[in-house]
Design a protein around this motif. Structure first.
Motif, PDB file in Angstrom:
ATOM      1  N   VAL A 222       9.640   8.123  -0.228  1.00  0.00           N
ATOM      2  CA  VAL A 222       8.433   7.582   0.404  1.00  0.00           C
ATOM      3  C   VAL A 222       7.426   7.247  -0.691  1.00  0.00           C
ATOM      4  CG1 VAL A 222       6.424   8.161   1.822  1.00  0.00           C
ATOM      5  CG2 VAL A 222       8.712   8.718   2.624  1.00  0.00           C
ATOM      6  N   ASP A 223       6.871   6.037  -0.613  1.00  0.00           N
ATOM      7  CA  ASP A 223       5.839   5.600  -1.547  1.00  0.00           C
ATOM      8  C   ASP A 223       4.509   5.517  -0.802  1.00  0.00           C
ATOM      9  OD1 ASP A 223       4.155   4.380  -3.348  1.00  0.00           O
ATOM     10  OD2 ASP A 223       5.522   2.741  -3.858  1.00  0.00           O
ATOM     11  N   ASN A 224       3.620   6.464  -1.102  1.00  0.00           N
ATOM     12  CA  ASN A 224       2.306   6.507  -0.452  1.00  0.00           C
ATOM     13  C   ASN A 224       1.186   6.003  -1.362  1.00  0.00           C
ATOM     14  OD1 ASN A 224       2.671   7.568   2.240  1.00  0.00           O
ATOM     15  ND2 ASN A 224       3.315   9.496   1.293  1.00  0.00           N
ATOM     16  N   SER A 225       1.553   5.360  -2.470  1.00  0.00           N
ATOM     17  CA  SER A 225       0.519   5.026  -3.450  1.00  0.00           C
ATOM     18  C   SER A 225      -0.212   3.720  -3.146  1.00  0.00           C
ATOM     19  CB  SER A 225       1.131   4.949  -4.849  1.00  0.00           C
ATOM     20  OG  SER A 225       2.049   3.875  -4.955  1.00  0.00           O
ATOM     21  N   ALA A 226       0.201   2.991  -2.103  1.00  0.00           N
ATOM     22  CA  ALA A 226      -0.506   1.749  -1.740  1.00  0.00           C
ATOM     23  C   ALA A 226      -1.690   2.095  -0.846  1.00  0.00           C
ATOM     24  CB  ALA A 226       0.437   0.780  -1.036  1.00  0.00           C
ATOM     25  N   ASN A 227      -2.820   2.347  -1.480  1.00  0.00           N
ATOM     26  CA  ASN A 227      -4.038   2.753  -0.761  1.00  0.00           C
ATOM     27  C   ASN A 227      -5.131   1.744  -1.062  1.00  0.00           C
ATOM     28  OD1 ASN A 227      -6.305   3.957   0.291  1.00  0.00           O
ATOM     29  ND2 ASN A 227      -5.896   5.975  -0.555  1.00  0.00           N
ATOM     30  N   ALA A 228      -5.571   1.023  -0.024  1.00  0.00           N
ATOM     31  CA  ALA A 228      -6.573  -0.024  -0.233  1.00  0.00           C
ATOM     32  C   ALA A 228      -7.942   0.365   0.309  1.00  0.00           C
ATOM     33  CB  ALA A 228      -6.111  -1.326   0.411  1.00  0.00           C
ATOM     34  N   ALA A 229      -8.168   1.661   0.544  1.00  0.00           N
ATOM     35  CA  ALA A 229      -9.493   2.098   1.000  1.00  0.00           C
ATOM     36  C   ALA A 229     -10.510   1.855  -0.120  1.00  0.00           C
ATOM     37  CB  ALA A 229      -9.466   3.567   1.377  1.00  0.00           C
ATOM     38  N   VAL A 230     -11.639   1.260   0.230  1.00  0.00           N
ATOM     39  CA  VAL A 230     -12.647   0.867  -0.766  1.00  0.00           C
ATOM     40  C   VAL A 230     -13.908   1.716  -0.611  1.00  0.00           C
ATOM     41  CG1 VAL A 230     -14.175  -1.005  -1.516  1.00  0.00           C
ATOM     42  CG2 VAL A 230     -11.786  -1.491  -0.927  1.00  0.00           C
ATOM     43  N   SER A 231     -14.396   2.224  -1.731  1.00  0.00           N
ATOM     44  CA  SER A 231     -15.696   2.893  -1.781  1.00  0.00           C
ATOM     45  C   SER A 231     -16.709   1.883  -2.299  1.00  0.00           C
ATOM     46  CB  SER A 231     -15.648   4.112  -2.704  1.00  0.00           C
ATOM     47  OG  SER A 231     -14.757   5.091  -2.211  1.00  0.00           O
ATOM     48  N   ALA A 232     -17.758   1.639  -1.521  1.00  0.00           N
ATOM     49  CA  ALA A 232     -18.754   0.631  -1.888  1.00  0.00           C
ATOM     50  C   ALA A 232     -20.097   1.035  -1.295  1.00  0.00           C
ATOM     51  CB  ALA A 232     -18.324  -0.745  -1.371  1.00  0.00           C
ATOM     52  N   PRO A 233     -21.215   0.443  -1.783  1.00  0.00           N
ATOM     53  CA  PRO A 233     -22.528   0.770  -1.211  1.00  0.00           C
ATOM     54  C   PRO A 233     -22.566   0.443   0.281  1.00  0.00           C
ATOM     55  CG  PRO A 233     -22.747  -0.489  -3.249  1.00  0.00           C
ATOM     56  CD  PRO A 233     -21.316  -0.536  -2.881  1.00  0.00           C
ATOM     57  N   TYR A 243     -23.646  -3.918  -8.566  1.00  0.00           N
ATOM     58  CA  TYR A 243     -23.073  -3.028  -7.555  1.00  0.00           C
ATOM     59  C   TYR A 243     -21.602  -2.772  -7.857  1.00  0.00           C
ATOM     60  CZ  TYR A 243     -27.291  -4.060  -4.879  1.00  0.00           C
ATOM     61  OH  TYR A 243     -28.586  -4.190  -4.468  1.00  0.00           O
ATOM     62  N   ALA A 244     -21.136  -1.542  -7.600  1.00  0.00           N
ATOM     63  CA  ALA A 244     -19.754  -1.163  -7.897  1.00  0.00           C
ATOM     64  C   ALA A 244     -18.984  -0.910  -6.611  1.00  0.00           C
ATOM     65  CB  ALA A 244     -19.715   0.086  -8.782  1.00  0.00           C
ATOM     66  N   ALA A 245     -17.715  -1.323  -6.611  1.00  0.00           N
ATOM     67  CA  ALA A 245     -16.785  -1.019  -5.519  1.00  0.00           C
ATOM     68  C   ALA A 245     -15.476  -0.580  -6.163  1.00  0.00           C
ATOM     69  CB  ALA A 245     -16.558  -2.237  -4.631  1.00  0.00           C
ATOM     70  N   SER A 246     -14.804   0.404  -5.561  1.00  0.00           N
ATOM     71  CA  SER A 246     -13.593   0.931  -6.191  1.00  0.00           C
ATOM     72  C   SER A 246     -12.593   1.399  -5.148  1.00  0.00           C
ATOM     73  CB  SER A 246     -13.940   2.092  -7.135  1.00  0.00           C
ATOM     74  OG  SER A 246     -14.506   3.170  -6.407  1.00  0.00           O
ATOM     75  N   ALA A 247     -11.326   1.445  -5.594  1.00  0.00           N
ATOM     76  CA  ALA A 247     -10.225   1.984  -4.796  1.00  0.00           C
ATOM     77  C   ALA A 247      -9.558   3.087  -5.599  1.00  0.00           C
ATOM     78  CB  ALA A 247      -9.226   0.885  -4.466  1.00  0.00           C
ATOM     79  N   VAL A 248      -8.667   3.853  -4.936  1.00  0.00           N
ATOM     80  CA  VAL A 248      -7.925   4.906  -5.628  1.00  0.00           C
ATOM     81  C   VAL A 248      -7.033   4.264  -6.692  1.00  0.00           C
ATOM     82  CG1 VAL A 248      -6.203   6.724  -5.371  1.00  0.00           C
ATOM     83  CG2 VAL A 248      -7.964   6.419  -3.621  1.00  0.00           C
ATOM     84  N   SER A 249      -7.071   4.805  -7.893  1.00  0.00           N
ATOM     85  CA  SER A 249      -6.285   4.260  -9.001  1.00  0.00           C
ATOM     86  C   SER A 249      -4.939   4.968  -9.086  1.00  0.00           C
ATOM     87  CB  SER A 249      -7.054   4.436 -10.319  1.00  0.00           C
ATOM     88  OG  SER A 249      -6.276   3.980 -11.404  1.00  0.00           O
ATOM     89  N   ASN A 250      -3.848   4.185  -9.049  1.00  0.00           N
ATOM     90  CA  ASN A 250      -2.502   4.716  -9.228  1.00  0.00           C
ATOM     91  C   ASN A 250      -1.784   3.889 -10.291  1.00  0.00           C
ATOM     92  OD1 ASN A 250      -2.046   6.927  -7.224  1.00  0.00           O
ATOM     93  ND2 ASN A 250      -2.613   5.330  -5.772  1.00  0.00           N
ATOM     94  N   SER A 251      -1.204   4.577 -11.257  1.00  0.00           N
ATOM     95  CA  SER A 251      -0.555   3.897 -12.373  1.00  0.00           C
ATOM     96  C   SER A 251       0.523   2.941 -11.875  1.00  0.00           C
ATOM     97  CB  SER A 251       0.057   4.933 -13.318  1.00  0.00           C
ATOM     98  OG  SER A 251       0.740   4.317 -14.374  1.00  0.00           O
ATOM     99  N   GLY A 252       0.524   1.743 -12.415  1.00  0.00           N
ATOM    100  CA  GLY A 252       1.536   0.752 -12.075  1.00  0.00           C
ATOM    101  C   GLY A 252       1.172  -0.144 -10.922  1.00  0.00           C
ATOM    102  N   ASN A 253       0.157   0.219 -10.145  1.00  0.00           N
ATOM    103  CA  ASN A 253      -0.235  -0.617  -9.013  1.00  0.00           C
ATOM    104  C   ASN A 253      -1.010  -1.838  -9.498  1.00  0.00           C
ATOM    105  OD1 ASN A 253       0.908   1.302  -7.405  1.00  0.00           O
ATOM    106  ND2 ASN A 253      -0.960   1.868  -6.323  1.00  0.00           N
ATOM    107  N   SER A 254      -0.941  -2.916  -8.731  1.00  0.00           N
ATOM    108  CA  SER A 254      -1.755  -4.097  -9.011  1.00  0.00           C
ATOM    109  C   SER A 254      -2.835  -4.201  -7.944  1.00  0.00           C
ATOM    110  CB  SER A 254      -0.898  -5.363  -9.026  1.00  0.00           C
ATOM    111  OG  SER A 254      -0.335  -5.601  -7.746  1.00  0.00           O
ATOM    112  N   TYR A 255      -3.990  -4.766  -8.350  1.00  0.00           N
ATOM    113  CA  TYR A 255      -5.160  -4.828  -7.476  1.00  0.00           C
ATOM    114  C   TYR A 255      -5.691  -6.263  -7.477  1.00  0.00           C
ATOM    115  CZ  TYR A 255      -4.931   0.222  -8.087  1.00  0.00           C
ATOM    116  OH  TYR A 255      -4.504   1.525  -8.112  1.00  0.00           O
ATOM    117  N   ALA A 256      -5.735  -6.870  -6.296  1.00  0.00           N
ATOM    118  CA  ALA A 256      -6.249  -8.249  -6.161  1.00  0.00           C
ATOM    119  C   ALA A 256      -7.466  -8.216  -5.241  1.00  0.00           C
ATOM    120  CB  ALA A 256      -5.169  -9.161  -5.599  1.00  0.00           C
ATOM    121  N   TRP A 257      -8.641  -8.523  -5.819  1.00  0.00           N
ATOM    122  CA  TRP A 257      -9.897  -8.494  -5.071  1.00  0.00           C
ATOM    123  C   TRP A 257     -10.306  -9.908  -4.667  1.00  0.00           C
ATOM    124  CZ3 TRP A 257     -12.615  -3.946  -4.022  1.00  0.00           C
ATOM    125  CH2 TRP A 257     -12.205  -2.803  -4.725  1.00  0.00           C
ATOM    126  N   THR A 258     -10.974  -9.999  -3.518  1.00  0.00           N
ATOM    127  CA  THR A 258     -11.631 -11.242  -3.111  1.00  0.00           C
ATOM    128  C   THR A 258     -13.040 -10.890  -2.653  1.00  0.00           C
ATOM    129  OG1 THR A 258     -10.858 -11.066  -0.816  1.00  0.00           O
ATOM    130  CG2 THR A 258      -9.467 -12.296  -2.369  1.00  0.00           C
TER     131      THR A 258
END
Length: 471
Positions: A222-233, A243-258
Motif C-alpha cells: 500500500v502506498d499512502n504517500s500521495a497526500n495533497a492536503a494543503v496548509s495555507a492562510p 504568503y506560504a502554502a505547503s503540503a506534506v513532503s515525501n521523498s520521490g513525490n512530484s508536486y504540481a501547483w496551479t
C-alpha cells in the motif's frame, strides 16, 4: 571328474557343483580339499503391476506399483517413466524398491498427459531387464498463479486479483491476511481492499472438477504517500505577497501547483510555494501529488481575499505657518490608524481617522497614515502640504507724540494682494487705512493704541499693536 591334473582347473557348471582336489607326490598322498561353485539362475524377465489409481493430480499420489522378477538373484530395481511407449526412460530419484507409490511430483510433465511407468531390474550378475509399461495419466491441474497489482494507492483502495480459468466445475477459495473481499468470492476474480497501511497477502486455492488442487499467493503493498492536503492562510489581503502554502513532503513525490486569483512567486514543483494574492474575491490553489509508484492525489483550496482599507488623506493643500489644521481619512469600522508628520506637530486625534496638526514655520508638512483593518490588511498614504509664510504685523511708530499732533505708523509690505486693517484708540486715522502706512492725529494726553491686521494673498494673517505715549 574333470580329468584335470594340474594345480588349477577351469569349470563351467550348469548347476551348483562341489569339486574335490587331492594332491599327490611320490610315495605320498595329500589330504583332499573341496569347494563348491554356486550357480544362480539367469534373470529372464520382470513384470510390473499397480494396485490403485494411475490417473492423478500433479501434487497428489496414486497407486502402488510393484515388480516381480523371474530368475536372477540379488536383483536391484530402478523405477522410471516414459512419455511415450518405447521412449526414453526417465529415472525417478529414490525409487529403488520392489514397490513404488506413484507421485505426481515425480512426473514433471509441464502440461500433464500420459506416462508409462517401468522398472529396470538388474541382477547381481549384471543382467538387466525392463518391465512392461504401466500406463497412467497426469492431469494438468489448475493454475493458481495470481494476477494482482503489486501496489495499491491507499489502504482503502480497491484492487482486483484473478487466476486463470480452471474449467467448468472448478472452485476458488480466496483469503487475505488483512482486509476484505468486496466481491467475487468463489470465482476466479475478486475485488478486495487491504484496509491496512502495511498491505496484505492475497491467497487462493483452486480445485478443478477432477479434484486437482493448486495454491498461490501474491503480496500487495500500500502506498499512502500521495497526500495533497494543503496548509495555507485562512485569508489573505488584496495585492499582498509573501504568503506560504505547503503540503506534506515525501521523498520521490512530484508536486504540481496551479493558482487562480494570484501568482506563485517561488517554490513551484516543491512541497511548499510562496504566492501573491490578486485583487479579486479569492485565491484558488490547486495541487497534484504523484508518487514514484504512480499514485496520485489532488486538492483545491479556496482562500478568501480581504480588501485593503482606504487610506487617502483629505487636508488643505496649503496652510499658513504655525496655523492649526486638520487631516482625515475614511472612517472604517474596526480599523486602526497610525499617523506621522514631518514639518509640523500632531496636536490631537492620533489613533483616529482625523487629526489636528500645527504647521511648522516654512517649507512643507508631510503627513502619512497607515490604516489596518481588523482582518490585518493595511494600506498607507501620504500628503504634502505647502506652508505659506505669515505676514509681519510689527508696527513702526514713534514711542511718544504730543496731544493733537499728527504722526504716522507702518508695517512691512505683505506683497501684492495683501490687506491691512488699522484701528486707533485715543487718536484718529487721517489717511492710509488699507495700506501698509497710515497718517494719524493723536488724541488727548495719555496713551494712544495702534492696532493692525495684515492678510497676505495666501490668506495668512497676522495682527500687531503698539502703545504710544501722548504728552
Amino acid at each position: 571328474s574333470t580329468g584335470d591334473t594340474g594345480p588349477t582347473v577351469t569349470v563351467s557348471p550348469d548347476a551348483t557343483t562341489t569339486y574335490t582336489a587331492v594332491g599327490y607326490a611320490p610315495d605320498c598322498t595329500g589330504p583332499a580339499a573341496t569347494f563348491t561353485v554356486a550357480v544362480s539362475p539367469a534373470l529372464q524377465s520382470a513384470s510390473a503391476s499397480v494396485a490403485g489409481a494411475t490417473t492423478l493430480c500433479p501434487s497428489a499420489t496414486g497407486g502402488t506399483a510393484s515388480v516381480t522378477d523371474f530368475g536372477g538373484s540379488g536383483v536391484s530395481h530402478q523405477w522410471g517413466y516414459r512419455t511415450e511407449p518405447g521412449g526414453s526412460i526417465h529415472p525417478i530419484a529414490g525409487a529403488t524398491g520392489v514397490a513404488y507409490t506413484i507421485s505426481g511430483s515425480d512426473l514433471p510433465l509441464a502440461a500433464g498427459g500420459p506416462f508409462y511407468l517401468v522398472c529396470v531390474s538388474t541382477s547381481a550378475c549384471g543382467e538387466s531387464v525392463v518391465t512392461n509399461d504401466v500406463s497412467g495419466r497426469l492431469e494438468s491441474g489448475p493454475d493458481a498463479t495470481i494476477s494482482a497489482p503489486s501496489v495499491l494507492c491507499g489502504s482503502s483502495a480497491a484492487g482486483t486479483a484473478s487466476v486463470p480459468e480452471a474449467g467448468a466445475g472448478a472452485t476458488y477459495a480466496w483469503s487475505l491476511t488483512t482486509g476484505s473481499i468486496l466481491s467475487g468470492a468463489g470465482t476466479r476474480s475478486i475485488t478486495f481492499t487491504p484496509n491496512s497501511a502495511s498491505g496484505t497477502v492475497v491467497s487462493v486455492t483452486v480445485t478443478s472438477a477432477d479434484g486437482c488442487q493448486a495454491s498461490g499467493s501474491a503480496s500487495v503493498a500500500v502506498d499512502n504517500s500521495a497526500n495533497a492536503a494543503v496548509s495555507a492562510p485562512a485569508a489573505v489581503c488584496a495585492g499582498s505577497g509573501g504568503y506560504a502554502a505547503s503540503a506534506v513532503s515525501n521523498s520521490g513525490n512530484s508536486y504540481a501547483w496551479t493558482i487562480s486569483g494570484g501568482a506563485i512567486t517561488a517554490g513551484a514543483g516543491t512541497p511548499s510555494v510562496v504566492f501573491t494574492a490578486g485583487t479579486g474575491a479569492s485565491v484558488v490553489l490547486g495541487l497534484s501529488v504523484r508518487t514514484p509508484n504512480g499514485c496520485m492525489a489532488t486538492s483545491s483550496t479556496t482562500i478568501p481575499i480581504n480588501p485593503l482599507p482606504l487610506s487617502s488623506i483629505t487636508t488643505p493643500s496649503n496652510v499658513c505657518a504655525g496655523s492649526s489644521s486638520t487631516a482625515s481619512t475614511v472612517s472604517q469600522a474596526g480599523a486602526g490608524y497610525s499617523w506621522t508628520i514631518s514639518g509640523g506637530t500632531i496636536t490631537a486625534g492620533a489613533g483616529t481617522n482625523t487629526i489636528t496638526y500645527t504647521a511648522g514655520a516654512s517649507g512643507s508638512a508631510l503627513l502619512g497614515v497607515t490604516v489596518q483593518t481588523a482582518a490585518g490588511c493595511s494600506s498607507s498614504s501620504s500628503a504634502t502640504v505647502s506652508i505659506n509664510a505669515a505676514p509681519s504685523a510689527a508696527i513702526t511708530a514713534p514711542s511718544s507724540i504730543k496731544a493733537k499732533q499728527k504722526g504716522s505708523a507702518s508695517v512691512p509690505s505683505a506683497g501684492s494682494g495683501a490687506t491691512y486693517v488699522w484701528s486707533v484708540t485715543n487718536g484718529t486715522i487721517n489717511s492710509g487705512n488699507g495700506t501698509p502706512s497710515i497718517s494719524l492725529t493723536a488724541g488727548s494726553r495719555g496713551t494712544m493704541t495702534l492696532s493692525v491686521t495684515v492678510r497676505n494673498a495666501s490668506g495668512c494673517s497676522a495682527s500687531g499693536s503698539k502703545a504710544v505715549t501722548v504728552n
